[in-house]
Design a protein around this motif. Structure first.
Motif, PDB file in Angstrom:
ATOM      1  N   PRO A 193      -0.097 -16.699 -22.847  1.00 12.72           N
ATOM      2  CA  PRO A 193       0.591 -17.141 -21.637  1.00 12.72           C
ATOM      3  C   PRO A 193       1.349 -18.458 -21.811  1.00 12.72           C
ATOM      4  O   PRO A 193       2.067 -18.886 -20.909  1.00 12.72           O
ATOM      5  CB  PRO A 193      -0.552 -17.311 -20.632  1.00 12.72           C
ATOM      6  N   ASP A 194       1.171 -19.101 -22.985  1.00 18.41           N
ATOM      7  CA  ASP A 194       1.800 -20.405 -23.245  1.00 18.41           C
ATOM      8  C   ASP A 194       3.097 -20.166 -24.031  1.00 18.41           C
ATOM      9  O   ASP A 194       3.066 -19.866 -25.233  1.00 18.41           O
ATOM     10  CB  ASP A 194       0.799 -21.261 -24.044  1.00 18.41           C
ATOM     11  N   LEU A 195       4.230 -20.315 -23.358  1.00 19.46           N
ATOM     12  CA  LEU A 195       5.522 -19.974 -23.968  1.00 19.46           C
ATOM     13  C   LEU A 195       5.777 -20.754 -25.255  1.00 19.46           C
ATOM     14  O   LEU A 195       6.144 -20.185 -26.286  1.00 19.46           O
ATOM     15  CB  LEU A 195       6.646 -20.217 -22.937  1.00 19.46           C
ATOM     16  N   GLU A 196       5.577 -22.063 -25.196  1.00 17.64           N
ATOM     17  CA  GLU A 196       5.853 -22.893 -26.385  1.00 17.64           C
ATOM     18  C   GLU A 196       4.965 -22.509 -27.562  1.00 17.64           C
ATOM     19  O   GLU A 196       5.409 -22.420 -28.698  1.00 17.64           O
ATOM     20  CB  GLU A 196       5.624 -24.371 -26.069  1.00 17.64           C
ATOM     21  N   ASN A 197       3.711 -22.275 -27.279  1.00 16.01           N
ATOM     22  CA  ASN A 197       2.779 -21.894 -28.340  1.00 16.01           C
ATOM     23  C   ASN A 197       3.152 -20.526 -28.917  1.00 16.01           C
ATOM     24  O   ASN A 197       3.059 -20.298 -30.121  1.00 16.01           O
ATOM     25  CB  ASN A 197       1.347 -21.866 -27.787  1.00 16.01           C
ATOM     26  N   ALA A 198       3.594 -19.632 -28.036  1.00 13.57           N
ATOM     27  CA  ALA A 198       3.912 -18.271 -28.486  1.00 13.57           C
ATOM     28  C   ALA A 198       5.080 -18.256 -29.471  1.00 13.57           C
ATOM     29  O   ALA A 198       5.117 -17.435 -30.384  1.00 13.57           O
ATOM     30  CB  ALA A 198       4.223 -17.387 -27.275  1.00 13.57           C
ATOM     31  N   VAL A 199       6.052 -19.158 -29.295  1.00 15.05           N
ATOM     32  CA  VAL A 199       7.258 -19.089 -30.141  1.00 15.05           C
ATOM     33  C   VAL A 199       7.217 -20.016 -31.355  1.00 15.05           C
ATOM     34  O   VAL A 199       8.037 -19.873 -32.261  1.00 15.05           O
ATOM     35  CB  VAL A 199       8.540 -19.442 -29.335  1.00 15.05           C
ATOM     36  N   LYS A 200       6.280 -20.943 -31.398  1.00 14.20           N
ATOM     37  CA  LYS A 200       6.431 -22.063 -32.336  1.00 14.20           C
ATOM     38  C   LYS A 200       6.467 -21.655 -33.818  1.00 14.20           C
ATOM     39  O   LYS A 200       7.165 -22.298 -34.590  1.00 14.20           O
ATOM     40  CB  LYS A 200       5.389 -23.160 -32.070  1.00 14.20           C
TER      41      LYS A 200
ATOM     42  N   ILE B  42      14.050 -19.693 -19.016  1.00 18.07           N
ATOM     43  CA  ILE B  42      13.252 -19.571 -20.246  1.00 18.07           C
ATOM     44  C   ILE B  42      13.940 -20.312 -21.388  1.00 18.07           C
ATOM     45  O   ILE B  42      13.303 -21.044 -22.149  1.00 18.07           O
ATOM     46  CB  ILE B  42      13.020 -18.071 -20.581  1.00 18.07           C
ATOM     47  N   CYS B  43      15.264 -20.135 -21.499  1.00 18.88           N
ATOM     48  CA  CYS B  43      16.004 -20.827 -22.579  1.00 18.88           C
ATOM     49  C   CYS B  43      15.875 -22.340 -22.427  1.00 18.88           C
ATOM     50  O   CYS B  43      15.717 -23.053 -23.422  1.00 18.88           O
ATOM     51  CB  CYS B  43      17.479 -20.411 -22.570  1.00 18.88           C
ATOM     52  N   LYS B  44      15.945 -22.822 -21.192  1.00 17.46           N
ATOM     53  CA  LYS B  44      15.804 -24.278 -20.992  1.00 17.46           C
ATOM     54  C   LYS B  44      14.439 -24.745 -21.496  1.00 17.46           C
ATOM     55  O   LYS B  44      14.325 -25.783 -22.153  1.00 17.46           O
ATOM     56  CB  LYS B  44      15.958 -24.619 -19.507  1.00 17.46           C
ATOM     57  N   ARG B  45      13.416 -23.963 -21.184  1.00 24.52           N
ATOM     58  CA  ARG B  45      12.071 -24.352 -21.616  1.00 24.52           C
ATOM     59  C   ARG B  45      11.915 -24.295 -23.134  1.00 24.52           C
ATOM     60  O   ARG B  45      11.101 -25.010 -23.708  1.00 24.52           O
ATOM     61  CB  ARG B  45      11.023 -23.434 -20.969  1.00 24.52           C
ATOM     62  N   LEU B  46      12.697 -23.431 -23.793  1.00 25.04           N
ATOM     63  CA  LEU B  46      12.545 -23.259 -25.247  1.00 25.04           C
ATOM     64  C   LEU B  46      13.419 -24.204 -26.059  1.00 25.04           C
ATOM     65  O   LEU B  46      13.245 -24.302 -27.284  1.00 25.04           O
ATOM     66  CB  LEU B  46      12.897 -21.818 -25.635  1.00 25.04           C
ATOM     67  N   ASP B  47      14.347 -24.889 -25.386  1.00 27.50           N
ATOM     68  CA  ASP B  47      15.280 -25.770 -26.097  1.00 27.50           C
ATOM     69  C   ASP B  47      14.509 -26.787 -26.943  1.00 27.50           C
ATOM     70  O   ASP B  47      13.671 -27.527 -26.422  1.00 27.50           O
ATOM     71  CB  ASP B  47      16.159 -26.479 -25.045  1.00 27.50           C
ATOM     72  N   GLY B  48      14.741 -26.800 -28.231  1.00 29.74           N
ATOM     73  CA  GLY B  48      14.082 -27.752 -29.135  1.00 29.74           C
ATOM     74  C   GLY B  48      12.660 -27.361 -29.509  1.00 29.74           C
ATOM     75  O   GLY B  48      11.986 -28.083 -30.232  1.00 29.74           O
ATOM     76  N   LYS B  49      12.179 -26.213 -29.033  1.00 26.44           N
ATOM     77  CA  LYS B  49      10.776 -25.828 -29.271  1.00 26.44           C
ATOM     78  C   LYS B  49      10.637 -24.688 -30.292  1.00 26.44           C
ATOM     79  O   LYS B  49       9.534 -24.264 -30.583  1.00 26.44           O
ATOM     80  CB  LYS B  49      10.126 -25.361 -27.946  1.00 26.44           C
TER      81      LYS B  49
END
Ligand SMILES: NC(=O)c1ccc[n+]([C@@H]2O[C@H](COP(=O)([O-])OP(=O)(O)OC[C@H]3O[C@@H](n4cnc5c(N)ncnc54)[C@H](O)[C@@H]3O)[C@@H](O)[C@H]2O)c1
Length: 348
Positions: free
Chosen positions: A76-83, A100-107
């Motif tokens: 459920p943790d977006l940043e953790n899922a993509v890192k 979602i893209c805003k939250r992933l920027d730089g991550k």
């Protein structure tokens, strides 16, 4: 070793996870584990959706009764899922993609590649942008697309179907995506035409709304075929106007005419639009979506509005009578019976 994360876990997102996980476990150039980001929800019994997916290996809300594969890990943790992933599969309803893209920027990893399974577009004052462009620009990664005649529940049952990958320049990346998705029952090919493939997947949902009106009004097969033919012509004309590089041959791939047919015969847009017409436009799309789709999202009504905004901004309204009429009916300006009245205006 390639590492895959799926950003999204709805009906198609869950099926994509199942398809991909069945391949990563067999292919030596992929890590077995496939992470699937879950937009966390609390189920009616109080359980968290992610916990239930972990316990049962099933997405009980969006794909009940189908095992995803033990190597699918819900997160459920977006940043953790993509890192850790270098291959990102985007598959959420299009209205959520900007956030979602805003939250992933730089991550995400700087060497990541993306693929979008998302059907829809973003329309702002500055103009229209496809979702793959939004992803590319926001996350600074190359982004391909995968679209096709793909009603998710049928693929979950392993019924044969085809899909088309559209790529920009990187043929090698496209081949890796084909390898990741292709199975004996899911036949994937690639074409160098991102915009063409994505426009097909996006615009056919407007035609499906029209097909649903026809079904709801019991107008018959000839009328529905006429709507599909005119819809295809408008899809081609609109795509070419917006992106002159689009290839006509793309419309004859799975993402084009095949997806148009399947969406107008089955599919959620057709289903909800038929109910709208049967109720004479008296029950709203939002109400019918909530009742009939149970959390799944309708795309065609929003896309019709977005495309209509482009048509008005560019002065193209009169050239697209079907797209315009679908917008006017779905926004309550015209009754459902008006769906065949545009015919006199059609110049296609
Ligand atoms: N279902 C199909 O048969 C199918 C087939 C091909 C393509 N597609 C496309 O795939 C994309 C995703 O569709 P789907 O069928 O996987 O989803 P869905 O409509 O089944 O489910 C909706 C998803 O959105 C999530 N969600 C709800 N609110 C959210 C929020 N605020 N932020 C982020 N996520 C939120 C839900 O948790 C759920 O995962 C769409 O663009 C759709 O057009 C669907």
């Amino acid at each position: 070793m390639n590492k895959v994360t799926i950003v999204g876990s709805g009906n198609w997102g869950s099926v994509a996870a199942k398809l991909i996980a069945s391949n990563t476990i067999k292919l030596s150039n992929f890590h077995d584990e496939v992470r699937m980001w879950v937009f966390e929800e609390t189920l009616p019994n109080g359980d968290k959706l992610t916990d239930v997916i972990k316990q049962t290996n099933e997405n009980v809300k969006y794909l009940p009764g189908v095992k995803l594969g033990q190597n699918v890990v819900a997160d459920p943790d977006l940043e953790n899922a993509v890192k850790d992933a270098n291959m990102l599969v985007f598959v959420t309803p299009h209205q959520f993609m900007e956030g979602i893209c805003k939250r992933l920027d730089g991550k995400i990893r700087t060497d990541a590649e993306g693929i979008s399974l998302v059907k829809g577009m973003e329309v702002k004052k500055e103009g229209a942008s496809m979702i793959s462009t939004l992803i590319s620009n926001q996350l600074k990664i190359n982004c391909s697309v995968l679209m096709g005649a793909n009603i998710a529940n049928e693929i979950a049952m392993q019924k044969f179907s085809e899909a088309t990958i559209g790529y920009r320049e990187n043929k090698e990346a496209a081949e890796r995506w084909v390898q990741l998705f292709n199975t004996p029952y899911f036949n994937v090919t690639s074409v160098q035409d991102v915009e063409g493939v994505e426009m097909c997947g996006t615009l056919k949902n407007i035609v499906a709304i029209a097909a649903g009106f026809i079904d709801g009004l019991e107008m018959g097969n000839n009328t529905k075929s006429a709507i599909m033919r005119i819809g295809l012509k408008e899809m081609m004309a609109f795509s070419k106007l917006l992106f002159p590089s689009v290839k006509y041959s793309t419309f004859f791939e799975s993402c084009g005419v095949a997806d148009l047919i399947t969406t107008c015969m089955g599919g959620r847009n057709r289903k909800v639009a038929a109910a709208y017409a049967r109720n004479g436009g008296k029950r709203s799309f939002d109400e019918l979506e909530a009742e009939l789709l149970k959390g799944q999202k309708l795309q065609g009504v929003l896309t019709a509005k977005e495309v209509y905004e482009v048509l008005t901004a560019r002065g193209w309204v009169e050239r697209f009578p079907l797209f315009t009429t679908v917008y006017e009916i779905s926004s309550g300006l015209l009754p459902p019976s008006a769906i065949v009245e545009f015919n006199n205006k059609s110049k296609l």
